[in-house]
Design a protein around this motif. Structure first.
Motif, PDB file in Angstrom:
ATOM      1  N   GLY A 126      -9.277  -0.999   1.884  1.00 50.86           N
ATOM      2  CA  GLY A 126     -10.309  -0.974   0.857  1.00 50.86           C
ATOM      3  C   GLY A 126     -10.277   0.234  -0.063  1.00 50.86           C
ATOM      4  N   ARG A 127      -9.273   1.073   0.082  1.00 50.67           N
ATOM      5  CA  ARG A 127      -9.164   2.283  -0.754  1.00 50.67           C
ATOM      6  C   ARG A 127      -7.969   2.175  -1.696  1.00 50.67           C
ATOM      7  NH1 ARG A 127     -12.244   7.016   0.437  1.00 50.67           N
ATOM      8  NH2 ARG A 127     -13.637   6.412   2.107  1.00 50.67           N
ATOM      9  N   ASP A 128      -8.188   2.522  -2.956  1.00 47.78           N
ATOM     10  CA  ASP A 128      -7.087   2.576  -3.906  1.00 47.78           C
ATOM     11  C   ASP A 128      -6.134   3.695  -3.504  1.00 47.78           C
ATOM     12  OD1 ASP A 128      -8.051   0.496  -5.455  1.00 47.78           O
ATOM     13  OD2 ASP A 128      -9.219   1.826  -6.751  1.00 47.78           O
ATOM     14  N   GLU A 166      -3.560  -0.317  -2.572  1.00 47.11           N
ATOM     15  CA  GLU A 166      -4.792  -0.453  -1.791  1.00 47.11           C
ATOM     16  C   GLU A 166      -4.498  -0.534  -0.298  1.00 47.11           C
ATOM     17  OE1 GLU A 166      -8.439  -3.532  -1.054  1.00 47.11           O
ATOM     18  OE2 GLU A 166      -7.505  -3.519  -3.031  1.00 47.11           O
ATOM     19  N   ALA A 168       0.823  -1.216   0.000  1.00 45.42           N
ATOM     20  CA  ALA A 168       0.000   0.000   0.000  1.00 45.42           C
ATOM     21  C   ALA A 168       0.854   1.260   0.000  1.00 45.42           C
ATOM     22  CB  ALA A 168      -0.928   0.000   1.217  1.00 45.42           C
ATOM     23  N   HIS A 226       0.805   6.759  -0.314  1.00 38.95           N
ATOM     24  CA  HIS A 226      -0.303   5.820  -0.528  1.00 38.95           C
ATOM     25  C   HIS A 226      -0.440   5.549  -2.029  1.00 38.95           C
ATOM     26  CE1 HIS A 226      -4.903   5.022  -0.157  1.00 38.95           C
ATOM     27  NE2 HIS A 226      -4.218   3.898  -0.102  1.00 38.95           N
TER      28      HIS A 226
END
Length: 148
Positions: A101-103, A98, A67, A95
């Motif tokens: 749950g977030r790209d 993923e 991530a 960042h």
């Protein structure tokens, strides 16, 4: 009670072992080191959930490093007391994969993290990891900062 200036026998060794997790495993990505410095059924408690065993530790580190490809954990302060090592650590990263749950957002973060590590017979037996998750998620744009 021991202080940082008058360590108890083994305190320096315990601190060196505890530091290897953020410095060599989290920052350098040496996941095989988990097998060398952690007991087989090592416990890890964090906002991401409790982990038991070396393989769960490795999997979580793979996820974090996936991530945040430039993930780093810098040890700022260390205090030892008996079999416990307390560390103030600064976490940083971009960042780009993923997370929760977030790209990837492409945004960076820098937050404080408190880590308490219990050493048993020269190995890490249990860790309590307490990062500033609200600060991290706010800096990444995943949540809005609360209004005062």
């Amino acid at each position: 009670m021991a202080s940082a200036s008058t360590p108890t026998p083994g305190a320096d060794a315990n601190a060196l072992i505890a530091r290897r997790y953020p410095e060599d495993i989290a920052t350098q990505g040496n996941l095989d080191l988990i097998d060398e410095i952690c007991v087989e059924d090592v416990l890890d408690h964090s906002p991401l959930g409790d982990l038991k065993g070396r393989e769960e530790q490795k999997e979580q580190m793979r996820m974090l490093r996936g991530a945040f490809s430039d993930f780093s954990a810098t040890v700022e302060d260390v205090v030892t007391e008996g079999d416990m090592v307390a560390m103030r650590v600064t976490l940083r990263g971009t960042h780009d994969g993923e997370f929760m749950g977030r790209d990837g957002t492409g945004k960076t973060f820098e937050v404080s993290n408190m880590v308490f590590t219990r050493i048993e017979d020269g190995l890490i037996a249990e860790r309590w990891v307490i990062p500033d998750m609200m600060g991290m998620l706010t800096q990444l744009g995943i949540v809005d900062a609360p209004q005062m």
